[in-house]
Each structure stands twice: as C-alpha cells, then as structure tokens.
Design an enzyme around this catalytic site. Structure first.
Site, short mmCIF file in Angstrom:
data_model
loop_
_atom_site.label_atom_id
_atom_site.label_comp_id
_atom_site.label_asym_id
_atom_site.label_seq_id
_atom_site.Cartn_x
_atom_site.Cartn_y
_atom_site.Cartn_z
CE LYS A 26 -4.35 -1.83 1.57
NZ LYS A 26 -3.87 -3.38 1.59
C1 LIG Z 1 -4.27 -4.32 1.02
C2 LIG Z 1 -3.61 -5.49 0.60
C3 LIG Z 1 -3.99 -6.60 -0.23
C4 LIG Z 1 -5.28 -6.39 -1.13
O1 LIG Z 1 -5.28 -5.61 -2.01
P1 LIG Z 1 -6.38 -5.11 -2.85
O2 LIG Z 1 -5.93 -3.89 -3.54
O3 LIG Z 1 -7.39 -4.71 -1.70
O4 LIG Z 1 -7.06 -6.13 -3.65
C5 LIG Z 1 -3.32 -7.86 -0.35
N1 LIG Z 1 -2.23 -7.75 0.62
C6 LIG Z 1 -1.82 -6.96 1.49
C7 LIG Z 1 -0.76 -7.10 2.32
C8 LIG Z 1 -2.57 -5.82 1.39
O5 LIG Z 1 -1.98 -4.95 2.49
#
Ligand SMILES: *Cc1c(COP(=O)(O)O)cnc(C)c1O
Length: 531
Positions: free
Chosen positions: A124
């Site tokens: 993120k």
């Molecule tokens: C947010 C997140 C995801 C999922 O990503 P999306 O964009 O919501 O599909 C997967 N793995 C981790 C570690 C995350 O923080």
C-alpha cells in the site's frame, strides 16, 4: 459529447466520470480530493489510454516510468510536468530498494514481485506515499496567496483500518502541510506490530483513535462522518481507502516495471512476449491496476485473481453471480456463518470488493460498443447497468448471473483461484523449505494460485505479486515455520526497522464506539493542532 466544465483541453483519459453516471467531466484534482463520486459511484477515466510507445519505456527507472504512465491520466494543465516529476521522486525516495519494486526469480517460470520495500513494509506504500504528496501539493497550491493568519484550506483525512491501510496512510501523510489524518482502529484487535507502527508516529498532524469496537464499527463511524453534511463540509473530509482513483493509478507502474525486469533477466522472454500476473486480491484495487496496464498495451495473457476464503470474486468468475453469501452449498472447509471470515491474510478479508465496480463498468462498456451506436450511449448504458447491479447488491445481497457475453470478456482477461487457510500455511512452509524464501500469508495465497496457473500454462512466465513483508504477519509465518530446526522469528524474519518499535513512545486516544463522539474528538484535536 457532454458539455465541459473547463477541462476541454484535457484528453479523454485525463477527464473522469462516475461509474454510476451522475458526475462527468471531472478533473484529476477533483476526483482525488473528492474520493467517492457524488452518486456513490467510483471515478474512472473516460477512456483507458493506449500507450503506443510503451516499449520505449523499457530502460526507465521506476520514477521515470511512473511519470510516463501517470502523464497519460493527468493533464499538464493541472499538474505541470516538472511538478509531477518532483511529486513522484519524493514519493519513491522513501523506498529502501534501489529498484523500488524488485522482481525476484523463485524457480522455473515463477517470479515474485516484491512490493514491500516502502516505509511500512506493505504494497500500500506504493500508492499512499504518492497520494500523501498529491494531497499536500493540491492544498498548498490552493493556499497560495492566503495571507499570514488568513483562513487556509485544510484537508482532514479520516480512515478505518484493520492494520495495513492505516499505517501506510499515516506514513504517507505524516508531517504534510495543511493535511491532518485520523485513523480509527479497533482497540486491541490489530496485530501488535501494526499497532506499534501506527501509534509511534508522533507528528502533530497524525491522530490515532482506538475505538472500543470492531473493524466494522470503525468503518461505520467513518461512513457516518462522511454522510453527515456538517462534518463533511466543515472539516473538508478526504478519503484514503482504495476507492481513491490515485491509488489505482499509482499501482499501474509496477506492472510495466516488473515486465521490463522480467525481459532483462529471462532467457527467451522478449519485450512483446506475454506474461501472467497473479495477484492476491481483497478490494480489487491491485489487480484492477493490472487490468489498466493490460488495456494500455502491456501483453498480459491472464490476470489471475487469488482470493483467500473470502472468495466472492472467485465465485463470480466461476458462476457469473456476485453474492455476499453463496447461494449454492459452500465449500466443505467454509466455516462462515455469513459475514467476513477471519483468515491468516487479514488484508484480504472482505465481504465485497469495492473496486470491482470499476471493472463492471468497463466490461459493460465493451459490450455496449458492439451495438455500434455513439460513445455517449455506450457510457450511459454502462452506468445504468452498474447502478442497477450495485442497487441489487445493497438490497438483495447480490446480483447475477450476468450475461454470458459479459462473462466472456471477464474470462478472457482474468482467471481466479481460491486459496484456503490451510493451503496458505502449507505454501509458506513449502516455499521456505524448498526455495529458502519466506512468504507472508498474502503473498503465499498468490504463490499457491500461481502453482495452479502454472499447471494450466506451464510455458508462460508468471509474475506473482508479493504484497507484504513476512514480519508484518508473524502469527501465520511462525505457525508455518516453527517446526523447522534452527528457525527463529527474531533472527530470520524481523527487519532492523521493527526492532524496539514496540517499546517506543506512542500517541493514541481511546474513543467510544459512537460516530458523534468521534466527531467531537475530531473537532477538538484539530483545534489543538492549529493552536
Ligand atoms: C491491501 C492488501 C491486499 C489486497 O489488495 P487489494 O487492492 O485490496 O486487492 C493484499 N495484501 C496486502 C498485504 C494488503 O495490505
């Protein structure tokens, strides 16, 4: 064509509309600051641009590549090229790896794209470092010429987190001018390391609120604050969750970047060859960015969606129905009683995927185009279809099965896999045992899905996305590896940045599970911050 609000000089991919049709001709700045469209829909560009010169990007650094991608979606009239370059540079300087998002060869045709080298050790950061700098850029620009002591534009970002989004948002916004951030987490219900990551950030514009309730309570409070006209205008609320278009946009870059890395390090794979991406998926943001990259011209054979036991997307690809709870018998290992199941990959524990709405719009649009009428008609058809489906989702808990031709488009570009908790733990230990590589549980969901995809497409190169560092999810990793001789979490997993983190000074305020109370706390804390 629709009348313009003064964004006529923007190309169609630099103008935005809502998936439900009410908002049209919005600028990039409007969609970023607004987050959700006024009709409850999500913002998308009018068209997905074709990057006709994408092959010439092969040798660009990550920031230079990001600039090429982002420029297609942001008019220089809005953010001049030099400014955009410096926002991007600042956003990726905080990454610890020289290659920003390095590609690692695991074995055979399987490669892992490490997206966790940013400040909070999860993917993120790629989007939220950029979004934080964008917010600051827009606010500072709005405040140009405001005299000393005059009333400045100010953005109050409010978000709920079960862990990952909160820390990445806090690190993206800490110390930013004219922006404050409030992150609500359920008290005592986030992992110790995530709680420490969030609450040890002491910048005055960062506010951690520990809600005596669940994650769903936190989300409800945030929704109530946004829905309250007084709160939302008085405090000028902004959103950082993955419905914000800028987050999707920033994630497109690493699809191109990893593809070029692959082409440089893999015999027989040239720029132009096809690749499969496998993406651990929750809210459909990450994999949607891959869809955009593909539509822009990147040769993608398939995007493989990897879900955990919260598998609404996997069920959609198998049945054409999008339903909160499956109508047919659930798989034998499904222990849900309705609602979200807690798994070892908590960042993917969702009931519905918010960004899926964006894909639905493009699928229906493709379908409408075959009727051969004009573009305005195509868009109206797509928006009406999306609005109808989302209404059914809200009222009836689901919709579908959708038309076979639409499913054909969905299956042409995507495949899906569901990976259970047991399979996740198995994959962590197998990959560690066989390849000496430690996966976090989210990345393990991706690798388990990759192995299934490799059975179908042995000769295709696979890039599996790794979304977090294993140290962030120590519970699952320890469970998978504790039997292995010589394994120690402290020495094998923990990065230096996490050592001593839990002992550092913290700032967090406990709040009641009531949106009214939280609203008062917001007003109070903002006043203190300004004093
Ligand atoms: C947010 C997140 C995801 C999922 O990503 P999306 O964009 O919501 O599909 C997967 N793995 C981790 C570690 C995350 O923080």
């Amino acid at each position: 064509m629709a009348e313009t609000n003064g964004h006529a000089t923007h190309t169609p991919s630099q103008r935005y509309l809502s998936t439900r049709g009410a908002d049209t001709d919005c600028s990039f700045e409007e969609v970023v600051l607004q987050g959700l469209a006024t009709d409850g829909g999500l913002y998308i560009p009018e068209v997905i641009p074709k990057a006709t010169n994408w092959k010439s990007w092969a040798d660009l650094s990550f920031p230079d590549l990001a600039f090429e991608v982002l420029s297609l979606y942001i008019s220089p009239d809005e953010i001049p090229a030099e400014d955009l370059k410096s926002i991007i540079k600042k956003s990726y300087e905080t990454f610890r790896h020289a290659d920003t998002t390095p590609l690692v060869h695991l074995e055979g045709n399987l490669h892992l794209l490490e997206l966790f080298h940013g400040p909070t050790f999860a993917f993120k950061d790629v989007a939220l470092q950029f979004l934080g700098n964008l917010f600051e850029y827009f606010l500072v620009r709005k405040n140009k010429g405001v005299p000393e002591g005059g009333s400045r534009h100010h953005l109050t970002v409010v978000g709920a987190t079960s862990g990952d989004t909160g820390s990445a948002a806090i690190y993206g916004l800490r110390g930013k001018k004219d922006v404050s951030v409030f992150i609500l987490h359920p008290k005592g219900r986030v992992s110790p390391i995530q709680e420490a990551q969030m609450t040890t950030v002491l910048d005055p514009n960062v506010h951690n609120l520990a809600v005596t309730g669940t994650f769903d309570d936190c989300q409800d409070i945030v929704k109530a604050l946004f829905a309250d006209p007084e709160m939302s205008t008085k405090l000028n609320l902004g959103a950082v969750n993955s419905i914000n278009w800028a987050r999707i946009l920033a994630q497109i870059t690493y699809y191109f970047h990893s593809y070029f890395s692959l082409s440089k390090n893999t015999e027989g794979f040239q720029v132009g060859s096809q690749v499969r991406f496998v993406v651990p998926t929750g809210n459909f943001g990450d994999v949607l960015a891959g869809y955009f990259a593909h539509r822009m011209g990147l040769p993608v054979e398939k995007l493989v969606i990897a879900t955990n036991e919260n598998d609404i997307l996997d069920r959609f690809w198998k049945t054409g129905r999008y339903e909160k709870t499956p109508a047919e018998a659930a798989p034998a290992d499904d222990t849900r009683i309705g609602g979200v199941k807690e798994t070892y990959s908590p960042a993917m524990d969702i009931l519905v995927s918010s960004n899926f709405e964006r894909l639905l719009w493009f699928l229906y649009h493709e379908y409408a185009v075959t009727a051969g009428l004009n573009e305005e008609w195509n868009r109206t058809q797509a928006s009406q279809a999306v609005a109808g489906w989302l209404k059914d989702l809200k009222a009836k808990g689901g919709f579908g099965p959708i038309d076979g031709e639409l499913m054909g488009y969905a299956r042409r570009d995507f495949e899906s896999e569901r990976v259970s908790d047991n399979q996740t733990i198995d994959e962590i230990s197998k990959t560690y045992g066989n390849l000496n590589y430690m996966l976090d549980p989210h990345s393990a969901v991706g690798i388990a899905a990759s192995r299934r995809s490799l059975e179908r497409a042995q000769s295709s190169q696979h890039i599996s996305l790794s979304t977090a560092h294993p140290a962030k999810f120590s519970g699952a990793v320890e469970r998978a590896l504790s039997g292995i001789e010589g394994f120690s979490f402290e020495t094998s997993v923990q990065p230096a940045e996490f050592k001593g983190l839990e002992e550092r000074e913290r700032r967090v305020r406990e709040v009641a599970n009531s949106w009214n109370e939280v609203g008062k706390v917001l007003v109070e804390e903002l006043a203190k911050e300004k004093a």
